[in-house]
Design a protein around this motif. Structure first.
Motif, PDB file in Angstrom:
ATOM      1  N   HIS A  97       0.970  -1.256   0.048  1.00 14.22           N
ATOM      2  CA  HIS A  97      -0.084  -0.178  -0.073  1.00 14.22           C
ATOM      3  C   HIS A  97       0.754   1.378  -0.007  1.00 14.22           C
ATOM      4  CE1 HIS A  97      -2.412  -3.302   1.988  1.00 14.22           C
ATOM      5  NE2 HIS A  97      -3.271  -2.742   1.158  1.00 14.22           N
ATOM      6  N   GLY A  98       2.102   1.099  -0.175  1.00 11.79           N
ATOM      7  CA  GLY A  98       3.007   2.418  -0.437  1.00 11.79           C
ATOM      8  C   GLY A  98       3.591   2.933   1.166  1.00 11.79           C
ATOM      9  N   GLN A  99       3.400   2.069   2.368  1.00  9.77           N
ATOM     10  CA  GLN A  99       3.740   2.526   3.606  1.00  9.77           C
ATOM     11  C   GLN A  99       5.081   2.178   3.957  1.00  9.77           C
ATOM     12  OE1 GLN A  99       1.955   4.887   5.416  1.00  9.77           O
ATOM     13  NE2 GLN A  99       0.500   4.988   3.678  1.00  9.77           N
ATOM     14  N   PRO A 100       5.795   2.534   4.686  1.00  2.16           N
ATOM     15  CA  PRO A 100       7.342   2.283   5.063  1.00  2.16           C
ATOM     16  C   PRO A 100       6.981   0.961   5.841  1.00  2.16           C
ATOM     17  CG  PRO A 100       7.166   4.479   5.525  1.00  2.16           C
ATOM     18  CD  PRO A 100       5.746   4.063   5.201  1.00  2.16           C
ATOM     19  N   ALA A 101       7.864  -0.193   5.567  1.00  2.57           N
ATOM     20  CA  ALA A 101       7.851  -1.471   6.136  1.00  2.57           C
ATOM     21  C   ALA A 101       8.698  -1.459   7.227  1.00  2.57           C
ATOM     22  CB  ALA A 101       8.119  -2.503   5.195  1.00  2.57           C
ATOM     23  N   ALA A 102       9.529  -0.491   7.570  1.00  2.00           N
ATOM     24  CA  ALA A 102      10.417  -0.180   8.628  1.00  2.00           C
ATOM     25  C   ALA A 102      10.179   0.780   9.629  1.00  2.00           C
ATOM     26  CB  ALA A 102      11.899  -0.610   8.307  1.00  2.00           C
ATOM     27  N   CYS A 103      10.702   0.806  10.784  1.00  2.78           N
ATOM     28  CA  CYS A 103      10.346   1.948  11.570  1.00  2.78           C
ATOM     29  C   CYS A 103      12.004   1.974  12.633  1.00  2.78           C
ATOM     30  CB  CYS A 103       9.523   1.997  12.469  1.00  2.78           C
ATOM     31  SG  CYS A 103       9.269   3.394  13.634  1.00  2.78           S
ATOM     32  N   PHE A 104      12.737   3.031  12.280  1.00  5.77           N
ATOM     33  CA  PHE A 104      13.982   3.177  13.090  1.00  5.77           C
ATOM     34  C   PHE A 104      13.879   4.055  14.305  1.00  5.77           C
ATOM     35  CE2 PHE A 104      14.630   2.215   8.573  1.00  5.77           C
ATOM     36  CZ  PHE A 104      15.570   1.019   8.785  1.00  5.77           C
ATOM     37  N   ALA A 105      12.734   4.360  14.619  1.00  6.11           N
ATOM     38  CA  ALA A 105      12.665   5.470  15.826  1.00  6.11           C
ATOM     39  C   ALA A 105      12.712   4.414  17.162  1.00  6.11           C
ATOM     40  CB  ALA A 105      11.251   5.998  15.811  1.00  6.11           C
ATOM     41  N   ARG A 106      13.484   5.223  18.103  1.00  7.10           N
ATOM     42  CA  ARG A 106      13.365   4.765  19.561  1.00  7.10           C
ATOM     43  C   ARG A 106      12.367   5.420  20.255  1.00  7.10           C
ATOM     44  NH1 ARG A 106      18.743   2.118  20.187  1.00  7.10           N
ATOM     45  NH2 ARG A 106      20.008   2.862  18.425  1.00  7.10           N
ATOM     46  N   HIS A 107      11.051   4.598  20.427  1.00  9.35           N
ATOM     47  CA  HIS A 107       9.803   5.319  20.954  1.00  9.35           C
ATOM     48  C   HIS A 107       9.828   5.317  22.632  1.00  9.35           C
ATOM     49  CE1 HIS A 107       7.665   4.916  17.185  1.00  9.35           C
ATOM     50  NE2 HIS A 107       8.025   3.528  17.042  1.00  9.35           N
ATOM     51  N   ASP A 108       9.460   6.631  23.120  1.00  9.65           N
ATOM     52  CA  ASP A 108       9.387   6.852  24.478  1.00  9.65           C
ATOM     53  C   ASP A 108       8.208   6.049  24.805  1.00  9.65           C
ATOM     54  OD1 ASP A 108      11.608   8.342  24.436  1.00  9.65           O
ATOM     55  OD2 ASP A 108      10.294  10.092  24.018  1.00  9.65           O
ATOM     56  N   THR A 109       7.911   5.852  26.339  1.00  4.21           N
ATOM     57  CA  THR A 109       6.972   5.018  26.865  1.00  4.21           C
ATOM     58  C   THR A 109       5.446   5.727  26.617  1.00  4.21           C
ATOM     59  OG1 THR A 109       7.243   6.232  28.866  1.00  4.21           O
ATOM     60  CG2 THR A 109       8.319   4.141  28.842  1.00  4.21           C
ATOM     61  N   ASP A 110       5.466   7.187  26.490  1.00  3.70           N
ATOM     62  CA  ASP A 110       4.168   7.932  26.039  1.00  3.70           C
ATOM     63  C   ASP A 110       4.071   8.241  24.727  1.00  3.70           C
ATOM     64  OD1 ASP A 110       6.255   9.780  26.226  1.00  3.70           O
ATOM     65  OD2 ASP A 110       5.320  11.068  27.354  1.00  3.70           O
ATOM     66  N   ASP A 111       4.809   7.513  23.972  1.00  6.45           N
ATOM     67  CA  ASP A 111       4.751   7.902  22.356  1.00  6.45           C
ATOM     68  C   ASP A 111       3.354   7.510  21.884  1.00  6.45           C
ATOM     69  OD1 ASP A 111       4.924   8.238  19.766  1.00  6.45           O
ATOM     70  OD2 ASP A 111       7.133   7.872  19.514  1.00  6.45           O
ATOM     71  N   PRO A 112       2.517   8.296  21.372  1.00 12.43           N
ATOM     72  CA  PRO A 112       1.407   7.904  20.809  1.00 12.43           C
ATOM     73  C   PRO A 112       1.270   7.025  19.526  1.00 12.43           C
ATOM     74  CG  PRO A 112       1.747  10.132  20.302  1.00 12.43           C
ATOM     75  CD  PRO A 112       2.599   9.884  20.979  1.00 12.43           C
ATOM     76  N   CYS A 156       0.862  -0.145   8.632  1.00 11.32           N
ATOM     77  CA  CYS A 156       0.210  -0.003   7.710  1.00 11.32           C
ATOM     78  C   CYS A 156      -1.502  -0.127   8.161  1.00 11.32           C
ATOM     79  CB  CYS A 156       0.445  -0.413   6.456  1.00 11.32           C
ATOM     80  SG  CYS A 156      -0.478  -0.288   5.078  1.00 11.32           S
ATOM     81  N   LEU A 157      -2.123   0.552   8.018  1.00 11.23           N
ATOM     82  CA  LEU A 157      -3.479   0.293   8.615  1.00 11.23           C
ATOM     83  C   LEU A 157      -4.242  -0.619   7.406  1.00 11.23           C
ATOM     84  CD1 LEU A 157      -4.735   4.080   9.676  1.00 11.23           C
ATOM     85  CD2 LEU A 157      -4.769   1.869  11.147  1.00 11.23           C
TER      86      LEU A 157
END
Length: 519
Positions: free
Chosen positions: A169-184, A191-192
Motif C-alpha cells: 500500500h506504499g507505507q514504510p515497512a520499517a521504523c527506526f525510531a526509539r519510542h518513548d513510553t508515552d509515544d502515541p 500500515c492500517l
C-alpha cells in the motif's frame, strides 16, 4: 456597629469554590460530612429517597425507622461501585483492594482459605495474542530502571530488521525510531490497510473460549502424567450421587485480562496446583509426585497445542483460527530470586482489574445504532477500524437479514444462531465481552464474602445488634452530587482518608519488618 455576616446560597454559575465555602459555613456541615462519608469519594453517587428500618430477624419487630427527608440533602447517598478507575477513582480504589485480597488469599491463605495453600505449586503465566500485523513497539533488551511503568531505559529501534522498503500500500515497512513510553505511535499499525482488524476483534471475542480449552488441556496433561507415574485416582461423589474416579490433581486459577496498546487482549493467570480429596469442600496439597516443573511444562504444552476454529461467517465461511501468540511467559512465584512475590503479583493483578480500554488511548461507552457512526469508520484510524469491524461482523445474518423493523433487527442479534452477534454489544470493548477478573471457585474467597465481612465489622464497631437486618423502601431520585462544591469537599476528604490508610499500612509493614529483623 458592625453588620453581621450573612451567607447567601450561591447559584450554579457561582463556581465550585463559592459553593464549597457556603456548604462548609453551614451549621450542619459536620453532620452532612459524616452522612456522606460512605460515598464521599465517588464521582457520581446514587441518590435514594424513601425510608429505612431496622427489623429483628427473630421476632420481626421494627426497632428503628428513619426517613430520608430527615437526612442532610433529604437523600441517602450510595457509591456507584464502578470498578473502572477512569470512571470513578474512589470506587475503583475499593474494588482494587477487594481484588487484591481475592488474589492474595489464593496464594497465602486467610479469610477462610487454609494457610497450607502457600505450599502449593504456583506459576504466573502471561498469554498474549498473535500478530495481526506490524505495529510500532518499544523493546528494551535489558532494563536498568527502578520502575517499569516509568521506564527511562534506552530502547532498541522499533522495527529496524525485516522487510525493507514499502508495503503493497506504499507505507514504510520499517521504523527506526526509539519510542518513548508515552509515544502515541506505540501500538499503532505501520500500515492500517495491511493490518487484519477483523481477525483481531474475532480473537478478542473468542479469547475466553480459547482460555477455557487451554485450562482443560493443562489438566488433561497433568492427568496423563499421573497415569504414567502410576498415581492412584481418587473416588469422589458428584452432586447427583454418582461415584467418579478423577485424577489426584486439579488446577485452580485467578485470571486478569489486560488490553494492550494495539487493542488486543492478553491474560495474566495464576495457576495453583491442588490435590483432590473425597471431601468436596477440602482444599489439600497435590501429591508429592507432581511438582511445579510439571505444572510449568503442562502450561507450555497446552499453549502450543490448543487452537480454536470459530464458527462459519458469511465473510469467512471456514471461520477464523484463534490461537495464542508466540510469547507465552511462565514464571514461578516466590522463587529464590525474589523478583515475583505473592504481594507483588496480587497488587499487579488488582491494578489491571480496574482498567478497560484506557491503554489504547481512549475509553468508550456502549455503542448503539444512533452513536456508532461517531466512532466506526472503515477508513479511519486503528480504533475506528476495529469498532467498524465489530459492527460489520456482528450484523444480522441468515434469517435475521429478513427483519423489517429496528426492533426485529436488534432482537435477532441475541439469537444463538449467530455466534458473532455479540460483537455489536461489545463493540465499545473492541470485541472483548468477558470479565476482567475471574477465578476458579476453589481458588479463593469471593467478593461477596469480603463485603459481608466488612459490613459485619462496621456493625460491630458501631455496636449495632447483629440479629437485626436493615430493610429499605427506597427509590432512585438522581445521581451525582448536588453541586460541584460538594464534590470538591467530599472528594478531598476521601483522598485524605486514602492517604491516611496508605501511610498506616506502610507503618505497620515497617514495624513488622523491624520486629522480624530484631528476632
Amino acid at each position: 456597629m458592625s453588620t453581621p455576616l450573612t451567607l447567601h446560597r450561591p447559584s450554579v454559575a457561582s463556581g465550585r469554590n463559592a459553593q464549597a465555602l457556603y456548604r462548609a459555613a453551614t451549621p450542619e456541615f459536620s453532620g452532612w460530612l459524616e452522612h456522606t462519608a460512605a460515598a464521599g469519594g465517588c464521582s457520581r453517587p446514587i441518590r435514594l429517597t424513601g425510608a429505612i428500618a431496622s427489623v429483628e430477624m427473630t421476632t420481626g419487630r421494627i426497632t428503628g425507622q428513619l426517613r430520608t427527608d430527615e437526612l442532610p440533602d433529604q437523600a441517602l447517598y450510595k457509591a456507584c461501585g464502578n470498578r473502572r478507575e477512569s470512571q470513578c477513582r474512589d470506587c475503583a480504589w475499593v474494588y482494587a483492594g477487594e481484588a487484591y485480597q481475592v488474589v492474595r488469599c489464593g496464594l497465602t491463605g486467610g479469610k477462610g482459605v487454609p494457610d497450607s495453600v502457600a505450599r502449593h505449586p504456583v506459576v504466573f503465566a502471561t498469554f498474549t495474542a498473535p500478530s495481526f500485523g506490524a505495529v510500532h513497539h518499544r523493546h528494551v533488551a535489558r532494563h536498568t530502571c527502578r520502575s517499569r511503568p516509568h521506564c527511562d531505559c534506552r530502547p532498541a529501534p522499533c522495527r529496524a530488521r525485516g522487510a525493507a522498503g514499502t508495503c503493497q500500500h506504499g507505507q514504510p515497512a520499517a521504523c527506526f525510531a526509539r519510542h518513548d513510553t508515552d509515544d502515541p505511535q506505540l501500538g499503532q499499525p505501520l500500515c492500517l490497510d495491511c493490518y487484519d482488524h477483523e481477525h483481531q476483534v474475532v480473537w478478542n471475542h473468542f479469547s475466553g473460549e480459547l482460555w477455557r480449552r487451554t485450562k482443560q488441556a493443562v489438566e488433561r496433561h497433568l492427568a496423563a502424567l499421573c497415569r504414567r507415574r502410576g498415581m492412584p485416582f481418587v473416588q469422589v461423589v458428584t452432586g447427583s450421587g454418582k461415584v467418579r474416579r478423577v485424577p489426584p490433581v486439579r488446577v485452580s486459577h485467578g485470571k486478569v485480562a489486560e488490553m494492550q496498546r494495539r487493542a488486543a487482549v492478553h491474560f495474566h493467570v495464576l495457576l495453583r496446583l491442588d490435590g483432590v480429596d473425597p471431601d468436596p469442600n477440602a482444599l489439600v496439597p497435590p501429591p508429592a509426585g507432581i511438582t511445579v516443573d510439571d505444572l510449568e511444562a503442562a502450561v507450555h504444552a497446552a499453549a502450543r497445542q490448543i487452537v480454536v476454529t470459530t464458527p462459519p461467517h458469511p465473510d469467512r465461511p471456514h471461520g477464523w483460527v484463534v490461537a495464542w501468540g508466540e510469547q507465552v511467559d511462565v514464571r514461578r512465584i516466590n522463587a529464590a530470586d525474589g523478583e515475583l512475590t505473592d504481594g507483588k503479583v496480587a497488587a499487579y493483578l488488582a491494578k489491571y482489574a480496574t482498567k478497560a480500554t484506557e491503554s489504547t488511548g481512549r475509553s468508550f461507552t456502549r455503542l448503539t445504532p444512533a452513536t456508532i457512526d461517531d466512532y466506526a469508520d472503515p477508513e479511519g484510524d486503528h480504533l475506528a477500524r476495529l469498532i467498524d469491524a465489530c459492527w460489520h461482523l456482528g450484523r444480522p445474518t441468515g434469517t435475521a437479514c429478513g427483519a423489517t423493523t429496528a426492533g426485529d433487527r436488534q432482537g435477532s442479534l441475541d439469537t444463538e444462531s449467530n455466534a458473532y452477534a455479540r460483537l455489536r454489544r461489545w463493540a465499545h470493548m473492541l470485541g472483548f465481552g468477558g470479565h476482567f477478573l475471574t477465578k476458579a471457585r476453589r481458588y479463593s474467597v469471593t467478593f461477596g464474602l469480603l463485603r459481608d465481612t466488612r459490613a459485619t465489622y462496621r456493625r460491630e464497631e458501631n455496636d449495632e445488634p447483629l440479629d437485626t437486618i436493615t430493610v429499605g423502601t427506597l427509590t432512585y431520585s438522581g445521581s451525582g452530587w448536588l453541586t460541584e462544591g460538594d464534590a470538591l469537599l467530599l472528594n478531598t476528604a476521601a483522598s485524605q482518608r486514602r492517604e491516611s490508610r496508605r501511610i498506616g499500612r506502610e507503618e505497620l509493614a515497617h514495624e513488622a519488618w523491624l520486629t522480624e529483623a530484631a528476632a
